[in-house]
Design an enzyme around this catalytic site. Structure first.
Site, short mmCIF file in Angstrom:
data_model
loop_
_atom_site.label_atom_id
_atom_site.label_comp_id
_atom_site.label_asym_id
_atom_site.label_seq_id
_atom_site.Cartn_x
_atom_site.Cartn_y
_atom_site.Cartn_z
N CYS A 43 -13.32 4.51 1.28
CA CYS A 43 -12.66 3.24 1.76
C CYS A 43 -12.73 1.79 0.95
O CYS A 43 -12.17 1.17 0.66
CB CYS A 43 -12.85 2.93 3.15
SG CYS A 43 -12.05 1.36 3.93
N CYS A 48 -9.22 1.91 0.68
CA CYS A 48 -8.43 0.82 1.21
C CYS A 48 -8.57 -0.56 0.80
O CYS A 48 -7.78 -1.37 0.63
CB CYS A 48 -9.03 1.00 2.73
SG CYS A 48 -9.14 2.66 3.44
N LYS A 51 -7.38 -1.03 -2.93
CA LYS A 51 -5.77 -0.78 -2.77
C LYS A 51 -5.17 -1.89 -2.32
O LYS A 51 -4.24 -2.29 -2.56
CB LYS A 51 -5.64 0.39 -2.08
CG LYS A 51 -4.22 0.65 -2.01
CD LYS A 51 -3.81 1.99 -1.11
CE LYS A 51 -4.38 1.81 0.30
NZ LYS A 51 -4.16 2.77 1.09
N LYS A 52 -5.90 -2.41 -0.93
CA LYS A 52 -5.21 -3.56 -0.41
C LYS A 52 -5.15 -4.88 -1.29
O LYS A 52 -4.42 -5.78 -1.15
CB LYS A 52 -5.91 -3.84 0.94
CG LYS A 52 -5.20 -4.80 1.88
CD LYS A 52 -3.82 -4.34 2.38
CE LYS A 52 -3.08 -5.30 3.16
NZ LYS A 52 -3.68 -5.51 4.72
N GLY A 176 5.08 12.27 -2.88
CA GLY A 176 5.52 10.88 -2.08
C GLY A 176 4.98 10.86 -0.67
O GLY A 176 5.56 9.97 0.00
N TYR A 178 1.80 8.79 1.32
CA TYR A 178 1.32 7.29 1.77
C TYR A 178 0.62 6.70 0.27
O TYR A 178 1.05 5.74 0.04
CB TYR A 178 0.78 7.04 2.96
CG TYR A 178 -0.82 7.48 3.10
CD1 TYR A 178 -1.64 6.45 2.68
CD2 TYR A 178 -1.10 8.49 3.27
CE1 TYR A 178 -2.92 6.82 2.71
CE2 TYR A 178 -2.33 9.11 3.44
CZ TYR A 178 -3.28 8.26 3.17
OH TYR A 178 -4.73 8.58 3.19
N ILE A 179 -0.11 7.45 -0.26
CA ILE A 179 -0.93 7.13 -1.39
C ILE A 179 0.17 6.73 -2.63
O ILE A 179 0.05 5.87 -3.30
CB ILE A 179 -1.91 8.10 -1.69
CG1 ILE A 179 -3.05 7.98 -0.64
CG2 ILE A 179 -2.69 7.46 -3.05
CD1 ILE A 179 -4.15 9.02 -0.83
N GLU A 182 2.27 3.64 -1.91
CA GLU A 182 1.65 2.40 -1.86
C GLU A 182 1.36 2.02 -3.33
O GLU A 182 1.71 0.96 -3.78
CB GLU A 182 0.38 2.55 -1.11
CG GLU A 182 0.69 2.60 0.34
CD GLU A 182 -0.68 2.82 0.91
OE1 GLU A 182 -0.73 2.57 2.14
OE2 GLU A 182 -1.74 3.46 0.62
N ASP A 333 -13.14 12.49 6.94
CA ASP A 333 -12.54 13.31 6.06
C ASP A 333 -13.03 14.65 5.66
O ASP A 333 -12.03 15.63 5.50
CB ASP A 333 -12.03 12.34 4.69
CG ASP A 333 -11.11 11.32 5.02
OD1 ASP A 333 -10.74 10.97 6.15
OD2 ASP A 333 -10.80 10.56 4.10
N THR A 341 -10.04 5.45 7.71
CA THR A 341 -11.51 4.85 7.95
C THR A 341 -11.73 4.62 9.42
O THR A 341 -12.87 4.97 9.96
CB THR A 341 -11.54 3.70 6.85
OG1 THR A 341 -11.29 4.35 5.66
CG2 THR A 341 -12.78 3.04 7.20
N ALA A 371 -0.73 2.44 9.18
CA ALA A 371 0.23 1.62 8.41
C ALA A 371 0.26 2.12 7.08
O ALA A 371 -0.96 2.37 6.53
CB ALA A 371 -0.36 0.22 8.34
N HIS A 465 9.73 -16.82 19.95
CA HIS A 465 11.26 -17.38 19.11
C HIS A 465 10.61 -18.36 18.18
O HIS A 465 10.26 -19.35 18.37
CB HIS A 465 12.20 -17.51 19.95
CG HIS A 465 13.21 -17.64 19.10
ND1 HIS A 465 13.95 -16.57 18.47
CD2 HIS A 465 13.93 -18.93 18.67
CE1 HIS A 465 15.07 -17.29 17.82
NE2 HIS A 465 15.26 -18.44 18.19
N GLU A 470 9.65 -10.57 18.12
CA GLU A 470 10.15 -10.89 19.67
C GLU A 470 11.32 -9.57 19.84
O GLU A 470 11.39 -9.51 21.09
CB GLU A 470 10.96 -12.16 19.41
CG GLU A 470 12.18 -12.19 18.54
CD GLU A 470 12.76 -13.53 18.62
OE1 GLU A 470 13.36 -13.98 19.71
OE2 GLU A 470 12.87 -14.33 17.62
#
Length: 482
Positions: A43, A48, A51-52, A176, A178-179, A182, A333, A341, A371, A465, A470
């Site tokens: 991570c 994580c 990457k972020k 294809g 998530y890794i 991303e 893992d 994580t 996510a 709003h 919402e």
């Protein structure tokens, strides 16, 4: 010192292992931890966090484009990869130091060494030193794997993407999940020409069908060339494939890229020629394999001690993270349960509460929010529409639209929100969000889904709003019932 050198010996210094060691030490237990690489694990060092930060870096060109639509005179000059990479590694070094400091302050003895099981209550360090412990916790994580094919070692894996000497001009991503998705969005945002090969018919297998379709559409809007039903048939160094037309200049000239495929500016090992199962051929500066991960159980002494493993090498554990050897536990893992994580950290906490605090605390893997940091992001918690429909009669509340910010800027980006509701009980069984802030939204929605709130309770909540979120409390009629 008693019968054992330690009450707990942790093998692995990632997020789960460090948390277990620290919290156990806080109960007064004598704790040691061995890590043969860097504290922080996947991570912090290879996943994580870096990457972020790359996600943030890659988002600025689109922000600048939006800024012009909003009246700013803004421009985005060339991206300085080496400047960013240097700052990135400084941050990773800082975080590794924080982990070390936390362990030190907690009184955990840290060994910068590989460790392997040598008995139900023993571990042996790389220098041959043997340590004994009442309990042993394995938290060695996982690693990316390359496919079993000729010349696969020419390709990169996710770990390598943070250490590139320069950004490639053309990148092929195989996979294809998530890794792969991303990194495709990250690299496209940094100006790289990205191609993706995936064996299936759509990206993000296992996620909500409607949501992953929208994410794929948005990725294509960014110029990412997605090839479905496609695998690599052959790959070799382009310099060793001199009869290929690209290397004779014809395709390079017609493509308009201006790329000289006869040399490499990036690794010194040269670009890669690829032929795929559909007959497509191309030359890429790098090929990145995002084709799966494997648990780090090699040479851990598991077989000698009798710890059972599964088909993929994962350590088999019960609901309390205990192996078939009562003194040996495993989290994260390496168990191949849920590879996230925060899940490893929660498994660590449950382990400590059960073993060192006397609480009956099995691991809870139900309704975990997560996510995917594509552009836009995909957030999910609970059941997808497909999973729920197979389980019981449901109502689906969904909406898709261009959010105010994108619409004003003339951008094609779309948002989608979905609630999956049990028709009989009206409990919200799952939620899906596709939006630039989906990760932030799904964390909060996860609280509601985890606590089994009903659609009526969502509806009773006043909307904020104007916001995207919402819509979660204003969708009044189901779009599908099944």
């Amino acid at each position: 010192m008693g019968e054992f050198d330690y009450d707990l010996f942790v093998i692995g210094g990632g997020s789960g292992g460090v948390r277990a060691a620290r919290v156990a030490a806080g109960t007064g237990a004598r704790v040691a931890l061995a890590e043969d690489s860097r504290l922080g694990g996947t991570c912090v060092i290879r996943g994580c966090v870096p990457k972020k930060l790359m996600v943030f870096a890659s988002s600025y060109p689109s922000h600048i484009e939006d800024a012009n639509a909003y009246g700013w005179d803004a421009s985005c000059t060339d991206f300085d990869w080496l400047k960013f990479r240097g700052k990135l590694h400084e941050e990773l070094d800082r975080l590794e130091g924080v982990y070390g400091s936390l362990l030190n302050k907690s009184g955990v003895e840290v060994f910068d060494s590989r460790a392997r099981l040598s008995g139900p209550h023993e571990v042996t360090l790389a220098d041959g030193t043997v340590k004994s412990a009442r309990h042993i916790l394995i938290a060695t994580g996982g690693r990316p794997v390359r496919p079993d094919m000729k010349n696969a070692t020419m390709g990169l894996v996710s770990d390598d993407m943070f250490n590139l000497d320069a950004l490639p001009k053309r990148l092929l991503i195989v996979g294809g999940g998530y890794i792969g998705c991303e990194f495709a969005c990250i690299m496209a945002g940094l100006g790289v020409e990205v191609t993706m090969f995936l064996r299936g018919g759509q990206i993000l297998n296992g996620f909500d069908e409607e949501c992953r379709g929208l994410v794929a559409e948005m990725m294509r809007e960014q110029g990412i060339d997605i090839h479905t039903g496609t695998s690599i048939l052959e790959m070799e160094r382009a310099s060793e494939h001199k009869d290929h037309p690209i290397l004779r200049g014809s395709d390079a000239a017609s493509s308009g890229t201006g790329t000289d495929f006869t040399r490499s500016d990036h690794t010194g090992s040269g670009p890669i020629w690829v032929k795929c199962t559909t007959g497509h051929e191309g030359v890429y500066d790098h090929v990145m394999f995002a084709t799966g991960r494997a648990p780090n159980t090699d040479d851990l002494g598991l077989e000698e001690v009798g710890v059972k493993t599964g088909r993929k090498g994962e350590i088999l554990v019960d609901g309390y993270s205990q192996t078939n050897i009562p003194s040996v536990y495993a989290i994260g893992d390496v168990t191949d349960r849920v590879q996230l994580t925060p899940v490893a950290i929660r498994e660590a906490m449950a382990f400590v509460q059960t073993v060192f605090q006397g609480h009956d605390c099995p691991v809870d893997h139900e309704n975990i929010p997560s996510a995917v940091f594509t552009r836009p992001e995909l957030g999910t918690v609970g059941m997808t529409e497909e999973e729920a429909r197979d389980d019981r009669p449901i109502e689906v509340y969904a909406t898709s639209f261009r959010p105010m910010r994108s619409s004003f800027a003339g951008q094609p980006t779309r948002t989608m929100l979905k609630l999956i509701v049990c028709k009989e009980s009206q409990v919200v069984m799952g939620a899906q969000v596709v939006d630039e802030n989906a990760g932030e939204m799904i964390q909060l929605i996860g609280i509601a889904v985890k606590n089994k709130l009903t659609k009526a309770q969502f509806d009773a909540t006043c909307a904020v709003h104007p916001t995207v979120a919402e819509e979660l409390v204003t969708m009044s009629q189901p779009v599908r019932v099944g």
